[in-house]
Structures are given as structure tokens and as C-alpha cells.
Scaffold this active site. Structure first.
Site, PDB file in Angstrom:
ATOM      1  CG  ASN A   9      -7.720  -4.746  15.079  1.00 34.54           C
ATOM      2  OD1 ASN A   9      -6.689  -4.275  14.598  1.00 34.54           O
ATOM      3  ND2 ASN A   9      -8.449  -4.098  15.970  1.00 34.54           N
ATOM      4  CE  LYS A  11      -7.606  -5.044  19.403  1.00 33.16           C
ATOM      5  NZ  LYS A  11      -8.274  -5.071  20.724  1.00 33.16           N
ATOM      6  CG  HIS A  96     -11.322  -1.066  17.462  1.00 30.65           C
ATOM      7  ND1 HIS A  96     -10.915  -0.971  18.772  1.00 30.65           N
ATOM      8  CD2 HIS A  96     -11.402  -2.391  17.183  1.00 30.65           C
ATOM      9  CE1 HIS A  96     -10.750  -2.180  19.267  1.00 30.65           C
ATOM     10  NE2 HIS A  96     -11.043  -3.063  18.322  1.00 30.65           N
ATOM     11  CD  GLU A  98      -8.205  -1.520  21.309  1.00 29.49           C
ATOM     12  OE1 GLU A  98      -8.306  -2.568  21.969  1.00 29.49           O
ATOM     13  OE2 GLU A  98      -7.589  -1.456  20.219  1.00 29.49           O
ATOM     14  CD  GLU A 168     -15.188  -2.723  18.690  1.00 29.72           C
ATOM     15  OE1 GLU A 168     -14.236  -3.483  18.516  1.00 29.72           O
ATOM     16  OE2 GLU A 168     -15.061  -1.495  18.833  1.00 29.72           O
ATOM     17  N   GLY A 174     -10.419  -7.559  25.103  1.00 29.08           N
ATOM     18  CA  GLY A 174      -9.161  -7.662  25.817  1.00 29.08           C
ATOM     19  C   GLY A 174      -9.308  -7.935  27.299  1.00 29.08           C
ATOM     20  CB  SER A 214     -12.940 -11.827  24.248  1.00 29.54           C
ATOM     21  OG  SER A 214     -12.298 -10.693  24.780  1.00 29.54           O
TER      22      SER A 214
END
Length: 253
Positions: A9, A11, A96, A98, A168, A174, A214
């Protein structure tokens, strides 16, 4: 049976020159190295057509990072399932963390998107996972259970077998933090058991469940060795061919 998958991904990263260079590097790597997993990328939407043109033999799966819950209409900035189908994209990431955090997406939104994706022959990568606060409160199993049931359990058995799930843990995205292989395995097994209870073990055993917290070159092999972890949804480490290749190689031994 379920597939091993390493999906990158990207991003909101890479200008067009850098994006093209990385796409070529991944293609060259695939041509010159045996891989024991599917290799997928989710570049920014601006580069999806470029990726499809490059990977004309489908050597690498091409996914959008999101798609609309609407079929068409006055939804400025959105990409529909039909648009993705029309360029022969492989699928889309859905839910996701985010998107949930910054755009207020819920599991109900995800459910609608997943159904639209499946209707167009696209593979949904459905993301779920708990926050640090939820884990500290011992709520992580219940949170993931609710997310899984709301987003997926309106599907038929044939439909859910076409979904890829990416667990996730939000606290490990991150941040440099990573769930231990045992922590990740616990949730992956939990998700698979939930699906087995609803649809039967045979269906559950066909679904690929990826870890998306990660994953790095030095821990991919250990994470992928867990019995219910079928690969990774990779963020930062997917942006450099050296790192991405090393993660892919986690399935080579």
C-alpha cells in the site's frame, strides 16, 4: 486453498517518475526471482492506469487504495467499482484505518463497498483492527469480532471466499511498533474461527488473512510462519524495492 500474498500500500507517496521506476523494479524482480506468493500493489489512483499498462500479463495485482460506496453520481473525487472494473484493476483496499480515522468510514460503509466490489469481479482487501486504547482495555477480540460481522457477515459463503482480510492493529501502523507474531496469530485465528462458526471450516480455510502492522524486511519471515497468517499488507517498506523484495522472500524458505 488460500493464497500467500504480499501487498504494498503506497498511500500518498511517489511522484509519477518515482512511481513508474518502482513499478518497473517490481516487474524486473518478479521476472528474475521465484516467488511463493502473489505480489500486489496499491499505488495512488493517479497511477492505476500506468500500472495496468505495465503489468499487462497480470504479473502484479493492481489495487486502488479505496473505492466509493456509490455506483456513480455527483461524488467529487471518488472512484467507483465500475471505473476500476473498466481498467481491469484487480481490486481495492477497503476500510483501511486511515480511511476510518480521517474520513469517518464505518464497517457499514465497508459492507456496501465490499458488495459493490464483488459485484464487479474485484477482490476486496478488507481491513480491520483495534486501537491501542482498545487493546489496553482488553477489548481487541470483541472489536475485531464486531468489525468482521458487520462488514462481512451479510455475504454469502461464495462471496466471502473472494474477500481478503487484512488485520491491522492501528497502534502498529506507521509507529514502528509491531504486534508479536503470537499476538498477530491470536487475532488471525480469532477471525478465521469467527468465519468458520458462521460459514463452516472449509470456507474459513479458503480465505487469506494478511497482517498489516509495520511488517519489515527483518520480521516478515517470522510473521508469515504463523499458521493463520497468509501474508502482509505492507506500508512504508513497500516503497523501496530492496525492502519489499526481502519481505516477499519471507515465503521462499
Amino acid at each position: 486453498m488460500r493464497k500467500n500474498i504480499v501487498a504494498g500500500n503506497w498511500k500518498m507517496n511517489k511522484d509519477v517518475i518515482d512511481a513508474q521506476q518502482l513499478m518497473f523494479q517490481i516487474l524486473e524482480y518478479k521476472k528474475n526471482n521465484p516467488t511463493n506468493c502473489e505480489v500486489w500493489i496499491a499505488p495512488p489512483s493517479l497511477y492505476l492506469m500506468m500500472a495496468k499498462d505495465l503489468y499487462e500479463k497480470d504479473e502484479v495485482g493492481v489495487f486502488s487504495q479505496d473505492m466509493s460506496e456509490h455506483e456513480s453520481g455527483a461524488y467529487t473525487g471518488e472512484i467507483s467499482a465500475s471505473m476500476l472494473e473498466s481498467i481491469e484493476a484487480t481490486g481495492s483496499i477497503i476500510g483501511h484505518s486511515e480511511r476510518r480515522q480521517y474520513h469517518g468510514e464505518t464497517d457499514s460503509h465497508c459492507n456496501r463497498k465490499i458488495k459493490l466490489a464483488l459485484d464487479k469481479g474485484l477482490i476486496p482487501i478488507y481491513c480491520n483492527g483495534e486501537t491501542l486504547e482498545q487493546r489496553k482495555a482488553g477489548q481487541h477480540l470483541e472489536v475485531v469480532k464486531n468489525q468482521t460481522e458487520v462488514a462481512l457477515f451479510t455475504l454469502t459463503a461464495d462471496e466471502i471466499k473472494k474477500v481478503v482480510i487484512a488485520y491491522e492493529p492501528v497502534w502498529a501502523i506507521g509507529t514502528g511498533e509491531t504486534a508479536t507474531p503470537e499476538q498477530a496469530q491470536e487475532i488471525h485465528a480469532h477471525i478465521r474461527n469467527l468465519i468458520a462458526a458462521k460459514y463452516g471450516k472449509e470456507v474459513a480455510d479458503e480465505i487469506s488473512i494478511l497482517y498489516g502492522g509495520s511488517v519489515k524486511p527483518d520480521n516478515g519471515k517470522e510473521i508469515f510462519s504463523q499458521p493463520d497468517i497468509d501474508g502482509g499488507l505492507i506500508g512504508g517498506a513497500a516503497l523501496k524495492i530492496e525492502d519489499f523484495a526481502k519481505i516477499i522472500e519471507g515465503f521462499n524458505s
